[in-house]
Design a protein around this motif. Sequence first.
Motif, mmCIF file in Angstrom:
data_model
loop_
_atom_site.group_PDB
_atom_site.id
_atom_site.type_symbol
_atom_site.label_atom_id
_atom_site.label_comp_id
_atom_site.label_asym_id
_atom_site.label_seq_id
_atom_site.Cartn_x
_atom_site.Cartn_y
_atom_site.Cartn_z
ATOM 1 N N ALA A 306 39.139 30.468 51.627
ATOM 2 C CA ALA A 306 40.020 31.286 50.800
ATOM 3 C C ALA A 306 39.892 30.869 49.334
ATOM 4 O O ALA A 306 39.792 29.678 49.022
ATOM 5 N N PHE A 307 39.905 31.846 48.431
ATOM 6 C CA PHE A 307 39.793 31.581 46.997
ATOM 7 C C PHE A 307 40.586 32.630 46.235
ATOM 8 O O PHE A 307 40.832 33.743 46.730
ATOM 9 N N LEU A 308 41.006 32.304 45.014
ATOM 10 C CA LEU A 308 41.759 33.244 44.187
ATOM 11 C C LEU A 308 40.829 34.268 43.547
ATOM 12 O O LEU A 308 39.713 33.944 43.129
ATOM 13 N N VAL A 309 41.315 35.503 43.463
ATOM 14 C CA VAL A 309 40.576 36.614 42.881
ATOM 15 C C VAL A 309 41.346 37.113 41.662
ATOM 16 O O VAL A 309 42.582 37.082 41.637
ATOM 17 N N SER A 310 40.624 37.579 40.653
ATOM 18 C CA SER A 310 41.258 38.119 39.452
ATOM 19 C C SER A 310 42.139 39.312 39.810
ATOM 20 O O SER A 310 41.681 40.292 40.397
ATOM 21 N N THR A 311 43.430 39.246 39.446
ATOM 22 C CA THR A 311 44.368 40.302 39.839
ATOM 23 C C THR A 311 44.095 41.619 39.115
ATOM 24 O O THR A 311 44.301 42.697 39.681
ATOM 25 N N ASP A 312 43.642 41.564 37.862
ATOM 26 C CA ASP A 312 43.388 42.822 37.154
ATOM 27 C C ASP A 312 42.229 43.583 37.781
ATOM 28 O O ASP A 312 42.256 44.813 37.894
ATOM 29 N N LYS A 313 41.201 42.870 38.222
ATOM 30 C CA LYS A 313 40.078 43.532 38.880
ATOM 31 C C LYS A 313 40.471 44.075 40.247
ATOM 32 O O LYS A 313 39.941 45.099 40.693
ATOM 33 N N GLU A 314 41.380 43.390 40.916
ATOM 34 C CA GLU A 314 41.844 43.897 42.202
ATOM 35 C C GLU A 314 42.657 45.170 42.029
ATOM 36 O O GLU A 314 42.583 46.095 42.836
ATOM 37 N N ALA A 315 43.455 45.221 40.971
ATOM 38 C CA ALA A 315 44.271 46.409 40.728
ATOM 39 C C ALA A 315 43.414 47.591 40.277
ATOM 40 O O ALA A 315 43.703 48.738 40.615
ATOM 41 N N ALA A 316 42.365 47.323 39.517
ATOM 42 C CA ALA A 316 41.463 48.375 39.024
ATOM 43 C C ALA A 316 40.035 47.900 39.250
ATOM 44 O O ALA A 316 39.455 47.231 38.394
ATOM 45 N N SER A 317 39.474 48.223 40.417
ATOM 46 C CA SER A 317 38.170 47.686 40.801
ATOM 47 C C SER A 317 37.057 48.125 39.857
ATOM 48 O O SER A 317 35.984 47.527 39.840
ATOM 49 N N ARG A 318 37.320 49.162 39.042
ATOM 50 C CA ARG A 318 36.324 49.590 38.063
ATOM 51 C C ARG A 318 35.978 48.449 37.105
ATOM 52 O O ARG A 318 34.862 48.380 36.573
ATOM 53 N N LEU A 319 36.917 47.523 36.906
ATOM 54 C CA LEU A 319 36.677 46.409 35.992
ATOM 55 C C LEU A 319 35.580 45.488 36.501
ATOM 56 O O LEU A 319 34.895 44.837 35.710
#
Length: 666
Positions: A306-319
């Motif tokens: 398990a690892f942390l993922v950038s929340t902004d990219k998760e909310a908008a995968s276009r990033l």
Amino acid sequence: MNLCALCRSIPFERLPQLPSDWECIINRRELPSFVFNSSLSSALDVPIGFRYHSSLEDLAASAGGCRLCDLLNDSVSGFSASYRKAENDPLFAYYEDAHLGLPSNFQFWLTKRINGGDGFLVLVRARREGIIYLVGAVGFCVKEDSALASLYKGRPVEEDGGSPTTLDRAAAWVQNCVRNHEDCQAGGSIPLPSRLLDLESCTNQKEIRLRGTGGIHGRYAALSHSARKEAIKIEELPKTFQDADDLEDWARESANMAAVYSNAHLTIAAAHATDSSAGCFNRRKGRRHIPVDYITQDGTSGQLLAFLVSTDKEAASRLYIEMSHEPLTKRAWALQERLLGQRILHDGTDQMYYECNHEFVSEDGFRDAGRYCNLFGATDSGRVGRRSQHSDEHAFWYHLLWYYGSRRLSNPSDKLPAMSGLARIFESRVQASYVAGLWSNALIEGLAWQGVRSTKDPTTSTSQAYIAPAWSWASYDGIAATGQGKEWKDIAKVLDYHIKLKTSNPYGELEEGWIMIRAPLVRVSLSDEPEKTRTSNDDAARELVKRLELFALVLQRWDKEKNVLEKSEQWGKGKSEEERQENREEKDDVEKGAQEEGGEDQEAWNQGSGGDDCYDYFTWHSFVSVRAAIAGKWTNRLCGPQRDSKGSKWEQITGALPSTTNASYH
């Protein structure tokens, strides 16, 4: 440190999706949130997902003995710190106070990742009903030899971007693409570029040879990278290279970039590198991986990481796909190098990515169908950010200009050459001639661009080289917003135009250009309306402009009736009867407002034009010309093309529609 009972009970494979009623909004990238967008029920009546810890205190207490809780506590702490920092921003504080705000008590909820990746999201309700915050995102990956490798596609990212393990992953992506992706060209034997770096003919593996190909066929890889910081002095090159330093040769090769990159078997993009000294494959920051013993529903056991993922990219995968934080994405030449390549291997700052016509994937498991600004798929206006009166292909071109405008060039004269490969492709698509960055069948629309974000640094920029005529977007250092919908009507007419090329590249550098237009010309002046942002340089420019005699050359007008009709056709689609009635009332209000908006000035314009057309001062697309001071010159650089609107810096124009005028601009 083991997992707590609550974490052991999480049904990772059966976590619910976030309901589609929740729509992502991002006021700040580090603080993504979702708004409840449904009138069928209350947000409180719709469960978010799996119920997790009921407070910050519970999570923090559990973090002392649970590895997964400890990982999530780090994420939530980072979110809270970012929120407190953002509160110092007046604009953010305004919206937060009006709409959002942290809850007094944190109840955490878990759902599947939005983009379909392995792992889960961590959400909390905001203080106001109908808002939730994304406070954490966790991804799962497994090692290559894991029993779970066939179920979980992500792999742990190694610190060495050039390690054998990492390069094996890249090779596997390419092989899979060649064998299984029907929408990606096979990349067989084709004519090679005129020159290549030959890696095979030298017996010493540490040597490389520059080779002229003479038109032979084969396969090759292309490189996309940032240039050296320092220029190479001609006298430092071998004599043969000095003799080959030919501007015409460079122009010929730059015009052929469409073929060079689109025919490459693979393009290797050093996305992380700020210049060529950094190399293609870099050392990445080490990640924290938490081992989680897991047994799937069918009984397969193994260890998840398990690892942390950038929340902004998760909310908008276009990033993920835009890669806007990478140094190479800021380089103008790299836009067409990326778009033209059939297969691209991106070595990013944090991990490696692979992009082709079929998909965009990452080492740690992100996967998205399609690619960045796909040139090779079907073009439709719904997937691009600009519009056009003429065609979806014109709109796509304007969409690319938006992305191009934010990028930087080491040599300003490359403004047109760096888009020449794309221009060559679009020439056949839009079925028109290329005119200094504009298309001959959409010249009026192309002229009505608006500078919205300059990339020029006035303190360091000293270049006075001719780039393009001032009526072209290419003359502007920054984003030039271009393109309007079908509700705009051309009222100007192009009588003639001329451009003189500097080289043999028909899409490259120019020596001069002019355009002759027949259109209404009206007097304008600067208003005294206060502007939200103003500098001393702005004040000085305003004082200069006030002393000049200004005229607006009217290019287009807004067809209100057509605009209202298009809105009425869209309103009511997929709505309940109650919502359709509300939208009908809203449409009526818009129609009434459209009739009243011009007032007495509107009546004057209608009288002046025979009552058939509506030429509103606030709905024109116009350019400003300084007639007396700079005779015959298009003055974008001083005033900028303006989309006039109420409250704009131009005074209201009243009176009958003036006679049309023939004007030539350079």
